[in-house]
Design a protein around this motif. Structure first.
Motif, PDB file in Angstrom:
ATOM      1  N   VAL A 140       0.817  -1.213   0.000  1.00 51.66           N
ATOM      2  CA  VAL A 140       0.000   0.000   0.000  1.00 51.66           C
ATOM      3  C   VAL A 140       0.852   1.265   0.000  1.00 51.66           C
ATOM      4  N   VAL A 141       0.340   2.273  -0.689  1.00 47.13           N
ATOM      5  CA  VAL A 141       0.936   3.613  -0.663  1.00 47.13           C
ATOM      6  C   VAL A 141       0.291   4.338   0.509  1.00 47.13           C
ATOM      7  N   SER A 142       1.024   4.467   1.597  1.00 49.61           N
ATOM      8  CA  SER A 142       0.423   4.931   2.851  1.00 49.61           C
ATOM      9  C   SER A 142      -0.197   6.316   2.743  1.00 49.61           C
ATOM     10  N   GLY A 143       0.439   7.204   2.009  1.00 49.15           N
ATOM     11  CA  GLY A 143      -0.105   8.548   1.867  1.00 49.15           C
ATOM     12  C   GLY A 143      -1.430   8.562   1.126  1.00 49.15           C
ATOM     13  N   TRP A 144      -1.594   7.671   0.166  1.00 49.22           N
ATOM     14  CA  TRP A 144      -2.854   7.582  -0.569  1.00 49.22           C
ATOM     15  C   TRP A 144      -3.983   7.106   0.332  1.00 49.22           C
ATOM     16  N   THR A 178       4.273   8.277  -1.129  1.00 46.20           N
ATOM     17  CA  THR A 178       3.666   9.014  -2.246  1.00 46.20           C
ATOM     18  C   THR A 178       3.876   8.376  -3.606  1.00 46.20           C
ATOM     19  N   HIS A 179       4.473   7.198  -3.674  1.00 43.14           N
ATOM     20  CA  HIS A 179       4.741   6.489  -4.931  1.00 43.14           C
ATOM     21  C   HIS A 179       5.691   7.286  -5.844  1.00 43.14           C
ATOM     22  N   PRO A 180       6.853   7.691  -5.338  1.00 42.76           N
ATOM     23  CA  PRO A 180       7.791   8.459  -6.156  1.00 42.76           C
ATOM     24  C   PRO A 180       8.679   7.546  -6.990  1.00 42.76           C
ATOM     25  N   ASP A 181       9.434   8.141  -7.886  1.00 42.66           N
ATOM     26  CA  ASP A 181      10.511   7.439  -8.585  1.00 42.66           C
ATOM     27  C   ASP A 181      11.755   7.593  -7.720  1.00 42.66           C
ATOM     28  N   PHE A 182      12.133   6.533  -7.017  1.00 41.50           N
ATOM     29  CA  PHE A 182      13.277   6.613  -6.112  1.00 41.50           C
ATOM     30  C   PHE A 182      14.579   6.881  -6.861  1.00 41.50           C
ATOM     31  N   GLY A 183      14.600   6.612  -8.149  1.00 42.89           N
ATOM     32  CA  GLY A 183      15.795   6.899  -8.931  1.00 42.89           C
ATOM     33  C   GLY A 183      16.073   8.378  -9.055  1.00 42.89           C
ATOM     34  N   ARG A 184      15.080   9.210  -8.720  1.00 44.89           N
ATOM     35  CA  ARG A 184      15.234  10.662  -8.848  1.00 44.89           C
ATOM     36  C   ARG A 184      15.195  11.389  -7.505  1.00 44.89           C
ATOM     37  N   PRO A 215       8.185   1.389  -5.983  1.00 48.39           N
ATOM     38  CA  PRO A 215       7.291   2.029  -6.950  1.00 48.39           C
ATOM     39  C   PRO A 215       7.917   2.047  -8.347  1.00 48.39           C
ATOM     40  N   LEU A 216       7.142   1.717  -9.343  1.00 53.20           N
ATOM     41  CA  LEU A 216       7.580   1.596 -10.742  1.00 53.20           C
ATOM     42  C   LEU A 216       8.438   0.337 -10.907  1.00 53.20           C
TER      43      LEU A 216
END
Length: 280
Positions: A140-144, A178-184, A215-216
């Motif tokens: 789960v995306v906790s913030g969502w 927040t489901h970010p792109d951790f690569g960035r 995420p991704l």
């Protein structure tokens, strides 16, 4: 009077703008083009790709079942039910994802995981899985989950519903805040996403998750720093969304898409997509 003629570089933005207008007029958007490309790639690899031998089990990655707004991530309920039945008919058996993560599993073992926390996981997928006695995991995306009352909340599970799934035996893991792109992400943001999501799940559900789905989940969506930070935060198992191209130190998962009819799904189980990445 001589009219001025714009230089080619000055005309380019106008040409590009008109091209975009024309594309939109006929319904072509970046999302639709990407989806069409994915559909073509999946079919081509299913027909022309080669099976990849493997000794261990396979973890399947789904997102939603019957929420069309999620596009390529959404599998129709009838198709999802068919995939479960087809896998069983082919001699596979379903086990918890944690078993495959910890032991590698055997060649006839499959696991079901869902990312994000969409409502159809409860309303459409869970009854199908329960009817077949299939264990599964939810990240789960906790913030969502904190968006109750917003326009978005109607399509997502509430904390109460997630707690009910956990009580029914579903393994709950983190999928970030927040489901970010951790690569960035920078280092501080990376730590915040990992630590805060774990803390929020503990606060809302009463237990601390030890698994994390990136995420991704492709090769470029994770860094060596994120790997170390995730371990330091207390996560024991880190799931990717790719097989052979996954980040080092992660557990592979095979992405199931909206386009995966019987032919493609069987090719997926045979490893035709193990070297494939979604947006590469």
């Amino acid at each position: 009077m001589i009219e001025a003629v714009a230089a080619p570089e000055a005309q380019a933005p106008t040409v590009l703008y008109r091209a975009k207008q024309m594309a939109r007029a006929v319904g072509l958007t970046r999302g639709r083009v990407a989806a069409a490309r994915m559909a073509c790639e999946r079919h081509a690899l299913a027909v022309g790709g080669r099976p990849r031998l493997r000794a261990g089990g396979r973890v399947l990655c789904y997102h939603s079942v019957g929420q069309r707004a999620l596009g390529v991530n959404d599998v129709k309920p009838a198709r999802f039910a068919r995939q479960i039945a087809l896998a069983l008919d082919l001699g596979y058996r379903f086990v918890p994802a944690s078993r495959i993560a910890e032991t590698g599993g055997t060649a006839n073992e499959l696991a079901i995981t869902f990312d994000d926390g969409h409502r159809s996981v409860l309303t459409a997928a869970a009854p199908i899985l329960k009817a077949h006695g299939v264990p599964w995991s939810l990240f789960v995306v906790s913030g969502w989950c904190e968006t109750i009352g917003s326009d978005r909340s109607a399509s997502l599970l509430t904390w109460r519903e997630i707690a009910e799934l956990a009580a029914d035996g579903v393994e709950i893991g983190s999928h970030s805040v927040t489901h970010p792109d951790f690569g960035r992400l920078g280092e501080a943001e990376t730590i915040e996403e990992l630590v805060a999501s774990r803390a929020m799940i503990e606060r809302r559900l009463g237990f601390t998750p030890t698994s994390f789905a990136i995420p991704l989940g492709q090769s470029m969506n994770w860094t060596s720093f994120a790997q170390k930070a995730a371990r330091a935060a207390g996560y024991r198992t880190l799931y990717a969304q790719a097989e052979e191209t996954r980040p080092a130190g992660t557990v592979p998962r095979t992405f199931v898409t909206a386009f995966d009819h019987d032919l493609i799904f069987q090719a997926l189980l045979r490893g035709h997509f193990d070297a494939w990445e979604e947006w590469v």
